[in-house]
Scaffold this active site. Structure first.
Site, PDB file in Angstrom:
ATOM      1  N   LEU A 212      -7.210  -2.614  -5.532  1.00 21.10           N
ATOM      2  CA  LEU A 212      -6.473  -3.780  -4.684  1.00 21.10           C
ATOM      3  C   LEU A 212      -6.530  -3.712  -3.324  1.00 21.10           C
ATOM      4  O   LEU A 212      -6.307  -2.180  -2.596  1.00 21.10           O
ATOM      5  CB  LEU A 212      -5.656  -4.694  -4.824  1.00 21.10           C
TER       6      LEU A 212
ATOM      7  N   SER B 189       0.843  -1.339   0.624  1.00 21.13           N
ATOM      8  CA  SER B 189      -0.062  -0.244  -0.311  1.00 21.13           C
ATOM      9  C   SER B 189       0.759   1.470  -0.364  1.00 21.13           C
ATOM     10  O   SER B 189       0.356   2.450  -0.064  1.00 21.13           O
ATOM     11  CB  SER B 189      -0.858   0.072   0.800  1.00 21.13           C
TER      12      SER B 189
ATOM     13  N   GLU C 170     -23.611  13.383  12.165  1.00 19.41           N
ATOM     14  CA  GLU C 170     -22.441  13.297  12.859  1.00 19.41           C
ATOM     15  C   GLU C 170     -21.353  13.240  13.539  1.00 19.41           C
ATOM     16  O   GLU C 170     -19.996  13.464  13.932  1.00 19.41           O
ATOM     17  CB  GLU C 170     -23.453  12.298  14.542  1.00 19.41           C
TER      18      GLU C 170
ATOM     19  N   SER D  28     -32.796  22.047  19.607  1.00 19.17           N
ATOM     20  CA  SER D  28     -32.964  21.428  21.128  1.00 19.17           C
ATOM     21  C   SER D  28     -32.159  20.905  21.662  1.00 19.17           C
ATOM     22  O   SER D  28     -32.495  20.759  23.640  1.00 19.17           O
ATOM     23  CB  SER D  28     -33.555  19.492  20.257  1.00 19.17           C
TER      24      SER D  28
END
Length: 605
Positions: free
Chosen positions: A174, A27, A350, A329
């Site tokens: 991949l 990677s 969130e 709220s």
């Protein structure tokens, strides 16, 4: 030189994973050219002054490519080539995934799908608060584009037109177990990302001239830019290049791979450092006057929180507030009205709200983020990773527990205390009245790490006078005598039920001590152990599932105590439905009558 630097980064990534016997070299190999060009030609960073507010930010959202990041630090001359030998070793700062153990790493990464959202928070700070021209570069993997949080980040950054944000997507085809969803189809990603208002550039991720041009194009764009770079996983090593089944493994023959890559080299890059700039934000700390509420009034703790927050905004210029489209709220709307320039609407996202808060924290701002207690579960992994990063966040969950009434279980936070208590270095607070809430809201700003405040929806009586103090880690003993036979411990809404229960028990001749355990972490060990020794019996009552909440906090405090009392835990045992708040408390067995019954049975034994 750039091609040679890319080869060096590959070699050092291979070496690091080989020393450790683990890691993700393939990677790292795919993105090496992308990072070589960035390091040598576009990143503006003073490695000797990591706190320079003019520095760019580089986030490895694909944190498993840490060998590549550490190879970049070797090329920049801030990590020695020999230090790679300790990669992934006990006590090494070169951990398996990057953390701020290194001064040049802003946030911990490795839980995929988070880096871009955090980068958007940093870029937002640069555009709207700091007003500086630093850039935020985020290296992403194509696998993590399957995460919904990535698309929250794309939407958020596109909406805010964060031109100072660049996502570098390593499209190596991949993933861990096989091909990604779209493989090398960079156009598929481009269509989706551009729909969110991003500028997209598709390139060959191993063509250094194309990479260089793409970075220049990103810097000139008036929109956030996604560079979609087609690469080959394991690039440069035939044994692993574009081969399935080698993810997360060191190369089978590192010496042969290094030779194939051209051998070791010692190129050093003079990274362009911006001029040092002093923080431009005034660190104003004016005297804070928290709101004061008359005893006997009925005021919701969520209201007291919102009013205290608005007052704190006048005292602290570094305080910012984030909302998940529930400010009316949670009562963060009070702050929005008085300090609109430091209020950020993240809408019902969130995860992105939390990521933005982390990004703002990196830039030196103190974020308060609020939503319903139940909805923090949507962002819990982001909060968990924020704790790993050592981020300073003040989080608030309103509408907690069954006491919210008729909305039903989807809106009831019944797991939040357990979740936040479990976090590293966290603080968990649950006040029962308006004055304690105002004081604890202010106290949150003086602590570090993840701080969580739980507030109540309905109006409750103001119990405490303005002269009372509420240190974090403390508690309040509201009923006490030398003849107490039992201690009732509550927090938030259940403190009022405990007081009513104590009054009813007194009429029956049973003396009950009542403790308001407003600080659930850290907990007041001394007061609880004294109560255990004095009364021998404890009843805990909480508007929460019995696992991991107030009752368990009390038991943890008593562990190892010389005088171990008999403990009865009252909590929500059955799935609630819709009902009035009073009915909800009764059905859950946490109202005053239920507490009285539990004490009767305990004393009778």
């Amino acid at each position: 030189m750039l091609t040679a630097l890319g080869r060096q980064l590959r070699v050092d990534a291979v070496r690091a994973a080989d020393f450790a016997g683990s890691g993700h070299p393939t990677s790292s190999l795919s993105a090496a050219d992308l990072m070589a060009v960035l390091l040598a030609g576009h990143l503006r960073y003073d490695f000797e002054a990591a706190q320079n507010p003019a520095n760019d930010h580089l986030i490895f959202s694909k944190g498993h490519a840490s060998p590549l990041l550490y190879a970049m630090y070797v090329a920049a001359g801030v990590v020695s080539s020999e230090e790679l030998r300790w990669y992934r070793s006990s006590g090494s700062r070169l951990q398996g995934h990057p953390t701020p153990a290194l001064p040049w790493v802003d946030v911990a990464t490795g839980s995929l799908g988070q880096g871009l959202g955090i980068g958007a928070g940093m870029a937002l700070a640069g555009k709207r608060l700091d007003r500086r021209d630093f850039r935020v570069w985020v290296l992403c993997g194509d696998s993590e584009l399957a995460e919904g949080s990535m698309w929250e980040a794309f939407e958020h950054a596109g909406y805010e037109r964060l031109h100072n944000l660049t996502a570098i997507v390593d499209v190596n085809r991949l993933g861990q177990r096989g091909p990604t969803r779209h493989g090398w189809d960079t156009a598929a990603y481009a269509r989706r990302i551009s729909a969110f208002g991003w500028h997209t550039v598709e390139i060959d991720g191993h063509d250094v001239e194309a990479i260089d041009a793409a970075y220049a194009e990103a810097a000139a764009s008036e929109s956030p830019t996604a560079i979609l770079a087609r690469t080959r996983k394991g690039k440069g090593v035939r044994a692993v290049e574009d081969v399935e089944g080698v993810h997360g493994k060191p190369l089978p023959d590192a010496e042969a791979a290094i030779a194939e890559l051209g051998g070791r080299s010692a190129i050093r890059v003079e990274v362009a450092a911006p001029e040092y700039e002093r923080p431009s934000r005034p660190d104003e700390l004016r005297e804070l006057a928290v709101p004061v509420y008359e005893q006997g009034r009925r005021v919701a703790t969520r209201t007291a929180f919102g009013q205290a927050l608005a007052s704190m905004g006048h005292a602290r210029s570094d305080l910012v507030v984030l909302d998940g489209e529930v400010s009316d709220s949670t009562r963060t709307a009070y702050f929005a009205t008085e300090h609109p320039d430091r209020f950020f609407e993240c809408y019902i996202a969130e995860q992105q709200m939390t990521a933005t808060a982390v990004g703002l924290s990196v830039r030196g701002w103190l974020p308060f983020a609020a939503t319903f207690a139940a909805f923090w579960s949507r962002a819990y992994d982001f909060v968990r990773m924020a704790a790993v990063s050592g981020a300073d966040l003040c989080l608030v969950g309103s509408h907690a527990g069954v006491s919210i009434g008729a909305d039903g279980p989807s809106q009831m936070g019944l797991e939040d205390i357990a979740a936040f208590r479990a976090l590293w270095r966290s603080t968990v607070l649950y006040p029962c009245d308006a004055n304690s809430t105002a004081h604890l809201t202010a106290a949150m700003t003086e602590h570090s790490g993840i701080r969580y405040l739980r507030t109540t929806r309905e109006d409750t009586p103001v119990l405490y006078g303005p002269e009372e103090t509420f240190p974090i880690g403390g508690s309040k003993v509201l009923r006490s005598s030398d003849a107490d036979e039992v201690t009732i411990v509550g927090a938030g809404i259940t403190v009022h039920e405990a007081l009513r229960a104590a009054d009813a028990l007194a009429d029956e001749g049973v003396r009950a001590r009542v403790v308001d355990l407003y600080s659930l972490k850290p907990v007041d060990v001394a007061t609880l152990r004294r109560a255990a020794a004095d009364t021998g019996r404890i009843v805990t009552v909480e508007d929460h599932w019995p696992q991991g909440g107030l009752g368990d906090a009390v038991l943890d405090a008593l562990t190892g105590s010389i005088a171990m009392p008999t403990v009865v835990k009252l909590g929500v045992l059955a799935l609630p439905g819709s009902a009035t708040p009073a009915e909800q408390l009764r059905h859950a067995g946490i109202d005053a009558d239920s507490v009285v019954e539990a004490v009767r049975e305990l004393v009778a034994e």
